[in-house]
Design a protein around this motif. Structure first.
Motif, short mmCIF file in Angstrom:
data_model
loop_
_atom_site.label_atom_id
_atom_site.label_comp_id
_atom_site.label_asym_id
_atom_site.label_seq_id
_atom_site.Cartn_x
_atom_site.Cartn_y
_atom_site.Cartn_z
N MET A 1 62.09 -36.42 -36.51
CA MET A 1 60.76 -37.40 -37.19
C MET A 1 60.23 -36.37 -38.02
O MET A 1 59.80 -36.66 -39.10
CB MET A 1 59.98 -38.08 -36.02
CG MET A 1 58.87 -38.53 -36.77
SD MET A 1 59.41 -40.20 -37.47
CE MET A 1 58.01 -40.78 -37.70
N PHE A 2 59.98 -35.15 -37.39
CA PHE A 2 58.97 -34.17 -38.08
C PHE A 2 59.76 -33.61 -39.19
O PHE A 2 59.16 -33.45 -40.42
CB PHE A 2 58.71 -32.85 -37.13
CG PHE A 2 57.98 -32.05 -37.76
CD1 PHE A 2 56.54 -32.21 -37.85
CD2 PHE A 2 58.46 -30.84 -38.09
CE1 PHE A 2 55.68 -31.13 -38.44
CE2 PHE A 2 57.52 -29.86 -38.66
CZ PHE A 2 56.29 -30.00 -38.83
N THR A 3 61.07 -33.28 -39.14
CA THR A 3 62.07 -32.71 -40.33
C THR A 3 62.11 -34.00 -41.28
O THR A 3 61.87 -33.73 -42.62
CB THR A 3 63.50 -32.45 -39.79
OG1 THR A 3 63.32 -31.76 -38.83
CG2 THR A 3 64.17 -31.93 -40.96
N PHE A 4 62.05 -35.14 -41.03
CA PHE A 4 62.06 -36.20 -41.99
C PHE A 4 61.12 -36.23 -42.80
O PHE A 4 60.87 -36.46 -44.06
CB PHE A 4 62.42 -37.82 -41.29
CG PHE A 4 62.53 -38.72 -42.29
CD1 PHE A 4 63.37 -38.88 -43.40
CD2 PHE A 4 61.33 -39.76 -42.14
CE1 PHE A 4 63.26 -39.99 -44.09
CE2 PHE A 4 61.30 -40.83 -43.29
CZ PHE A 4 62.19 -41.13 -44.12
N LEU A 5 59.71 -36.37 -42.07
CA LEU A 5 58.31 -36.49 -42.76
C LEU A 5 58.17 -34.89 -43.42
O LEU A 5 57.64 -35.22 -44.64
CB LEU A 5 57.39 -36.57 -41.92
CG LEU A 5 57.35 -37.83 -40.92
CD1 LEU A 5 56.21 -37.88 -39.92
CD2 LEU A 5 57.17 -38.90 -42.16
N LEU A 6 58.82 -34.16 -43.22
CA LEU A 6 58.77 -32.90 -43.91
C LEU A 6 59.46 -32.95 -45.39
O LEU A 6 59.14 -32.59 -46.36
CB LEU A 6 59.09 -31.43 -42.99
CG LEU A 6 58.56 -30.20 -43.87
CD1 LEU A 6 57.13 -30.08 -43.60
CD2 LEU A 6 59.14 -29.28 -42.71
N VAL A 7 60.54 -33.49 -45.36
CA VAL A 7 61.36 -33.75 -46.61
C VAL A 7 60.68 -34.82 -47.37
O VAL A 7 60.56 -34.56 -48.92
CB VAL A 7 62.90 -34.07 -46.21
CG1 VAL A 7 63.54 -34.76 -47.34
CG2 VAL A 7 63.75 -33.21 -45.38
N VAL A 8 60.12 -35.58 -46.77
CA VAL A 8 59.24 -36.67 -47.49
C VAL A 8 58.11 -36.09 -48.17
O VAL A 8 57.67 -36.34 -49.56
CB VAL A 8 58.87 -38.06 -46.82
CG1 VAL A 8 57.98 -38.85 -47.56
CG2 VAL A 8 60.14 -38.79 -46.35
N GLN A 9 57.56 -35.16 -47.53
CA GLN A 9 56.17 -34.32 -48.07
C GLN A 9 56.74 -33.57 -49.29
O GLN A 9 55.96 -33.53 -50.04
CB GLN A 9 55.88 -33.42 -46.83
CG GLN A 9 54.83 -32.62 -47.35
CD GLN A 9 53.27 -32.98 -47.18
OE1 GLN A 9 52.98 -33.88 -46.57
NE2 GLN A 9 52.28 -32.50 -47.51
N ALA A 10 57.94 -32.88 -49.19
CA ALA A 10 58.48 -32.03 -50.36
C ALA A 10 58.64 -32.99 -51.46
O ALA A 10 58.42 -32.48 -52.60
CB ALA A 10 59.62 -31.45 -49.91
N ILE A 11 59.22 -34.23 -51.30
CA ILE A 11 59.48 -34.77 -52.48
C ILE A 11 58.26 -35.43 -52.94
O ILE A 11 58.01 -35.28 -54.28
CB ILE A 11 60.26 -36.21 -51.96
CG1 ILE A 11 61.82 -35.51 -51.68
CG2 ILE A 11 60.55 -37.23 -52.81
CD1 ILE A 11 62.58 -36.93 -51.03
N LEU A 67 51.40 -34.51 -40.53
CA LEU A 67 52.38 -33.51 -39.79
C LEU A 67 51.69 -32.56 -39.14
O LEU A 67 52.06 -31.87 -38.24
CB LEU A 67 52.76 -32.79 -41.22
CG LEU A 67 54.09 -33.74 -41.95
CD1 LEU A 67 54.43 -32.89 -43.10
CD2 LEU A 67 55.41 -33.64 -40.96
N ALA A 68 50.42 -32.06 -39.46
CA ALA A 68 49.73 -31.37 -38.63
C ALA A 68 49.39 -31.78 -37.28
O ALA A 68 49.45 -30.78 -36.47
CB ALA A 68 48.21 -30.90 -39.31
N VAL A 69 49.15 -33.19 -37.11
CA VAL A 69 49.02 -33.59 -35.71
C VAL A 69 50.27 -33.65 -34.93
O VAL A 69 50.46 -33.37 -33.93
CB VAL A 69 48.37 -34.86 -35.94
CG1 VAL A 69 48.39 -35.74 -34.70
CG2 VAL A 69 46.80 -35.22 -36.52
#
Length: 132
Positions: A1-11, A67-69
């Motif tokens: 989940m964290f990795t997916f959100l991190l990729v969305v953040q980069a996009i 993401l920080a939480v």
């Protein structure tokens, strides 16, 4: 989940940079203006880019907080491993070091030795090889 959100953040970050660079600034910048004969007028493109910037910036900040939480919950501090902890070795009793003067100043004895002239100094420059 964290990795997916991190990729969305980069996009979202890449899209935000792109939208910001497409906006027309006072100096012209990298602005891309639409022609009046096109589908969007210059004014319509500016309104669309401004709204897109607002939405992307809001998503970026919100996702940063989420993401920080998540990172703080996943990486909560655990117990400290004390298996590698060592104790400091005790100082040997026979080697106490140089005596300290009565005033508590460790350099007082050195200053007295220099003041009395008891320090040995070379008598002449003959012992120096480059003096000749």
């Amino acid at each position: 989940m964290f990795t997916f959100l991190l990729v969305v953040q980069a996009i979202i970050a890449a899209a935000l940079v792109t939208v910001i660079l497409m906006q027309r600034s006072e100096g012209g910048g990298l602005g891309v203006g639409g022609s009046p004969s096109g589908l969007m007028s210059a004014r319509g493109a500016a309104n669309f880019l401004t709204r897109s910037t607002t939405v992307l910036a809001t998503l970026f900040v919100s996702l940063s907080i989420v993401l920080a939480v998540i990172a703080s919950v996943q990486h909560a501090p655990g117990s400290i491993d004390t298996s590698l902890a060592k104790t400091a070795p005790a100082a040997p009793a026979g080697n106490a070091g140089p005596p300290i003067a009565a005033g508590g100043d460790p350099l007082a004895g050195a200053a007295q030795a220099v003041g009395n002239g008891s320090a040995s100094a070379p008598a002449s420059n003959e012992s120096v090889p480059l003096a000749n």
